[in-house]
Write an enzyme that holds these catalytic residues in place. Structure first.
Site, PDB file in Angstrom:
ATOM      1  N   GLY A   1       0.771  -1.656  -0.269  1.00 56.05           N
ATOM      2  CA  GLY A   1      -0.264  -0.348  -0.239  1.00 56.05           C
ATOM      3  C   GLY A   1       0.761   1.294  -0.052  1.00 56.05           C
ATOM      4  O   GLY A   1       0.148   2.260  -0.417  1.00 56.05           O
TER       5      GLY A   1
ATOM      6  N   GLY B   1       3.720  -3.329  -3.979  1.00 53.87           N
ATOM      7  CA  GLY B   1       3.393  -3.696  -5.362  1.00 53.87           C
ATOM      8  C   GLY B   1       3.711  -2.280  -5.767  1.00 53.87           C
ATOM      9  O   GLY B   1       4.547  -2.256  -7.076  1.00 53.87           O
ATOM     10  N   ARG B   2       2.715  -1.496  -5.681  1.00 48.00           N
ATOM     11  CA  ARG B   2       2.872   0.075  -6.384  1.00 48.00           C
ATOM     12  C   ARG B   2       4.503   0.057  -6.019  1.00 48.00           C
ATOM     13  O   ARG B   2       5.007   1.224  -7.290  1.00 48.00           O
ATOM     14  CB  ARG B   2       1.955   1.034  -6.344  1.00 48.00           C
ATOM     15  CG  ARG B   2       1.791   1.668  -6.622  1.00 48.00           C
ATOM     16  CD  ARG B   2       0.703   3.667  -5.927  1.00 48.00           C
ATOM     17  NE  ARG B   2      -0.308   2.543  -5.816  1.00 48.00           N
ATOM     18  CZ  ARG B   2      -1.316   2.812  -6.252  1.00 48.00           C
ATOM     19  NH1 ARG B   2      -1.399   2.736  -7.887  1.00 48.00           N
ATOM     20  NH2 ARG B   2      -2.469   2.338  -6.933  1.00 48.00           N
TER      21      ARG B   2
ATOM     22  N   ARG C   1      -6.044   3.927 -15.834  1.00 49.87           N
ATOM     23  CA  ARG C   1      -6.030   4.433 -13.971  1.00 49.87           C
ATOM     24  C   ARG C   1      -6.575   5.721 -14.547  1.00 49.87           C
ATOM     25  O   ARG C   1      -6.919   6.747 -13.451  1.00 49.87           O
ATOM     26  CB  ARG C   1      -4.664   4.583 -13.082  1.00 49.87           C
ATOM     27  CG  ARG C   1      -3.667   3.470 -13.003  1.00 49.87           C
ATOM     28  CD  ARG C   1      -2.562   3.522 -12.423  1.00 49.87           C
ATOM     29  NE  ARG C   1      -2.989   3.710 -11.265  1.00 49.87           N
ATOM     30  CZ  ARG C   1      -2.680   5.221 -10.857  1.00 49.87           C
ATOM     31  NH1 ARG C   1      -2.266   5.690 -11.349  1.00 49.87           N
ATOM     32  NH2 ARG C   1      -3.037   5.462  -9.543  1.00 49.87           N
TER      33      ARG C   1
ATOM     34  N   TYR D   1     -10.157   6.858 -12.614  1.00 55.08           N
ATOM     35  CA  TYR D   1      -9.489   7.057 -10.746  1.00 55.08           C
ATOM     36  C   TYR D   1      -9.628   8.139 -10.763  1.00 55.08           C
ATOM     37  O   TYR D   1      -8.764   9.215 -10.018  1.00 55.08           O
ATOM     38  CB  TYR D   1      -9.113   6.183 -10.221  1.00 55.08           C
ATOM     39  CG  TYR D   1      -8.466   4.598  -9.759  1.00 55.08           C
ATOM     40  CD1 TYR D   1      -9.234   4.660  -9.148  1.00 55.08           C
ATOM     41  CD2 TYR D   1      -7.167   4.229 -10.306  1.00 55.08           C
ATOM     42  CE1 TYR D   1      -9.062   3.125  -8.937  1.00 55.08           C
ATOM     43  CE2 TYR D   1      -6.619   3.221 -10.240  1.00 55.08           C
ATOM     44  CZ  TYR D   1      -7.547   1.949  -9.466  1.00 55.08           C
ATOM     45  OH  TYR D   1      -7.231   1.132  -9.339  1.00 55.08           O
TER      46      TYR D   1
ATOM     47  N   CYS E   1     -13.345   5.005 -28.194  1.00 57.92           N
ATOM     48  CA  CYS E   1     -14.491   5.683 -28.049  1.00 57.92           C
ATOM     49  C   CYS E   1     -15.756   5.760 -26.926  1.00 57.92           C
ATOM     50  O   CYS E   1     -16.688   5.071 -26.840  1.00 57.92           O
ATOM     51  CB  CYS E   1     -15.722   5.327 -29.120  1.00 57.92           C
ATOM     52  SG  CYS E   1     -14.929   4.828 -30.898  1.00 57.92           S
ATOM     53  N   GLU E   2     -15.068   7.237 -25.989  1.00 63.98           N
ATOM     54  CA  GLU E   2     -15.406   6.625 -24.652  1.00 63.98           C
ATOM     55  C   GLU E   2     -15.041   8.438 -24.395  1.00 63.98           C
ATOM     56  O   GLU E   2     -13.765   8.149 -24.905  1.00 63.98           O
ATOM     57  CB  GLU E   2     -14.894   6.709 -24.103  1.00 63.98           C
ATOM     58  CG  GLU E   2     -14.837   4.236 -23.914  1.00 63.98           C
ATOM     59  CD  GLU E   2     -16.585   3.950 -23.803  1.00 63.98           C
ATOM     60  OE1 GLU E   2     -17.450   4.793 -22.523  1.00 63.98           O
ATOM     61  OE2 GLU E   2     -17.023   3.118 -24.064  1.00 63.98           O
TER      62      GLU E   2
HETATM   63  C1  PLP Z   1      -2.730  -4.986  -4.165  1.00 62.48           C
HETATM   64  C2  PLP Z   1      -2.214  -5.183  -2.754  1.00 62.48           C
HETATM   65  C3  PLP Z   1      -1.322  -5.302  -2.135  1.00 62.48           C
HETATM   66  C4  PLP Z   1      -0.791  -4.619  -3.062  1.00 62.48           C
HETATM   67  O1  PLP Z   1      -0.678  -3.314  -3.316  1.00 62.48           O
HETATM   68  P1  PLP Z   1      -0.078  -1.780  -3.561  1.00 62.48           P
HETATM   69  O2  PLP Z   1      -0.533  -0.681  -3.099  1.00 62.48           O
HETATM   70  O3  PLP Z   1       0.346  -2.060  -5.218  1.00 62.48           O
HETATM   71  O4  PLP Z   1       0.892  -1.692  -2.741  1.00 62.48           O
HETATM   72  C5  PLP Z   1      -0.910  -5.865  -1.416  1.00 62.48           C
HETATM   73  N1  PLP Z   1      -1.706  -6.892  -1.116  1.00 62.48           N
HETATM   74  C6  PLP Z   1      -3.288  -6.676  -1.238  1.00 62.48           C
HETATM   75  C7  PLP Z   1      -3.924  -8.083  -0.364  1.00 62.48           C
HETATM   76  C8  PLP Z   1      -3.622  -6.493  -2.234  1.00 62.48           C
HETATM   77  O5  PLP Z   1      -4.357  -7.176  -2.731  1.00 62.48           O
END
Ligand code: PLP
Length: 430
Positions: free
Chosen positions: A240, A276-277, A313, A317, A358-359
């Site tokens: 996150g 992740g991100r 994205r 969002y 087309c959006e």
């Molecule tokens: C999507 C997700 C992550 C990664 O989130 P990031 O914001 O990309 O770091 C980690 N754990 C779970 C369970 C997720 O669904």
């Protein structure tokens, strides 16, 4: 821009390679990743965590290209998966099943079987019903399922509502107040083995405080469980951590990790994180070419060859991505003497950067001041996370090519899709 994506002599580079060369060789739209940037992010985590037993489980859904997973696997990463498909990708990329945690609210019987056969580290269980299903499936194939409960700590991540996951009203995890009784229930189920606890409160968090609040609540549960005789091997605090897209100022990886470690103090459980991100977001850009400039009465449009199917994205969002010209050389002064400047003349203006789909929601960026021509190349920054992995084939648009730059070398890591591939499984009925 960062150490890996930058201008030199007004040309935009990925590591040591000008993006114009990549466009000439591989065409557009094209995702371009920096291996050094991927490696650097991962190393920041492992260095900050070196004082304690840990496992960094890269969230596959942020970017699931095999070459990217392989870079992380070779650095010793584990993986956080949310489907059987992602497990297959991890294995195909050389990842170790014993370092895989499986999250997600809707695991199917087939997915559970596959993960048990592969021997994953644990299931991050998100409901009581899933606990029962896991026990049954494991029993039916003679396995014991390793279990962690994903607990919803009811903490406000203060991020976009679509990527906020740790509030009571969200579909994720088991309620905090029910966690202890569910652990007791899991303890009594014969084909489960309790191994840990986890939480994941949302994505693109730009402050440390919600992570700390969630960690404190999880640790209080760990103590309560210990008092009830349930000892855990690991504590998984999810992913996150946010990145800078525009003017955000997220904590550095090391500061975030240090803050988490501060909450853990003397505990001996292994710490798992699921970034992740933050690992891939600023390690990739989307390279696109302007097709048309359309100067309207109220707005000017730069119509580019990438669209919402390539990078969802902004449409999903209303997310911001910085957009830069790949060649930012000031244009030569156009004078009447130079004759017809024609199409190649640069038009400096405020543009809506839009795709061909087309959006009306098909935009990449609003109100961008750019000096461009039809044919200009643009780099859409911070596109490495939730870019390609969220892409679709809407409007029968083949997915973009993906390349990875490594120093002065460029590797094609995913071929551009062909239209034939898109309808290969379709049948006309008689
Ligand atoms: C999507 C997700 C992550 C990664 O989130 P990031 O914001 O990309 O770091 C980690 N754990 C779970 C369970 C997720 O669904």
């Amino acid at each position: 821009m960062n150490d890996y994506f930058y201008y030199q002599d007004n040309q935009f580079y990925a590591e040591q390679v000008p993006l114009t060369e990549i466009a000439a060789q591989f065409g557009t739209p094209c995702y371009v990743y920096s291996r050094a940037a991927l490696t650097d992010g991962f190393r920041q985590f492992s260095e900050a965590l070196q004082s304690r037993e840990h496992l960094i489980c890269c969230a596959v859904k942020a970017n699931s290209n095999l070459a990217i997973l392989n870079v992380f696997a070779r650095l010793g990463a584990g993986f956080d998966i949310v489907s059987g498909g992602e497990l297959q990708r991890v294995l195909a990329a050389g990842g170790d099943a014993r370092q895989v945690v499986f999250s997600g609210v809707g695991k199917s019987i087939a997915e559970i079987c596959m993960a048990l056969e592969a021997g994953i580290l644990c299931f991050n269980v998100e409901s009581e019903a899933e606990l029962d299903r896991l026990n049954e499936v494991a029993g039916s194939i003679g396995k014991i399922a390793p279990v962690s409960l994903r607990v919803n700590p009811d903490v406000d991540a203060k991020t976009h509502p679509y990527i906020s996951t740790g509030l009571k009203q969200n579909k994720f995890g088991v309620p905090y107040d029910k966690a202890v009784s569910l652990y007791k229930r899991a303890r009594d189920l014969p084909y489960l083995r309790i191994t840990g606890i986890d939480c994941h409160i949302g994505s693109q968090l730009t402050e440390t405080s919600p992570f700390i609040a969630a960690a404190e609540k999880i640790l209080a549960l760990v103590d309560e469980l210990a008092a009830a005789g349930i000892r855990l091997e690991h504590i998984d605090l999810g992913g996150g951590l946010g990145i800078r897209y525009n003017d955000e100022t997220p904590p550095a990886i090391s500061d975030y990790v240090t803050a988490l470690l501060g909450t853990l103090r003397e505990r001996s459980e292994k710490l798992i994180l699921e970034p992740g991100r933050v690992l891939v977001g600023n390690a990739g850009v989307l390279l696109t070419r302007v097709e048309y400039l359309k100067h309207g009465e109220e707005k000017n449009f730069a119509i580019v060859d990438a669209a919402m199917n390539d990078l969802m994205r902004p449409a999903l969002y209303d997310a911001f991505h910085e957009i830069l010209p790949v060649d930012r050389q000031p244009s030569p002064q156009s004078s009447p003497a130079s004759g017809r400047g024609g199409e190649r003349e640069r038009h400096s203006s405020i543009y809506e950067i839009v795709g061909p789909i087309c959006e009306t929601g098909d935009f990449i960026g609003h109100n961008r001041n750019l000096s461009i021509t039809p044919q200009s190349l643009l780099a859409v920054l911070s596109a490495g996370a939730y870019g390609m992995s969220m892409s679709s084939n809407y409007n029968t648009r083949p997915r973009a090519a993906e390349v990875m730059v490594d120093g002065n070398a460029v590797h094609l890591i995913r071929e551009r899709e062909t239209v034939q591939q898109l309808y290969a499984g379709e049948k006309i009925i008689l």
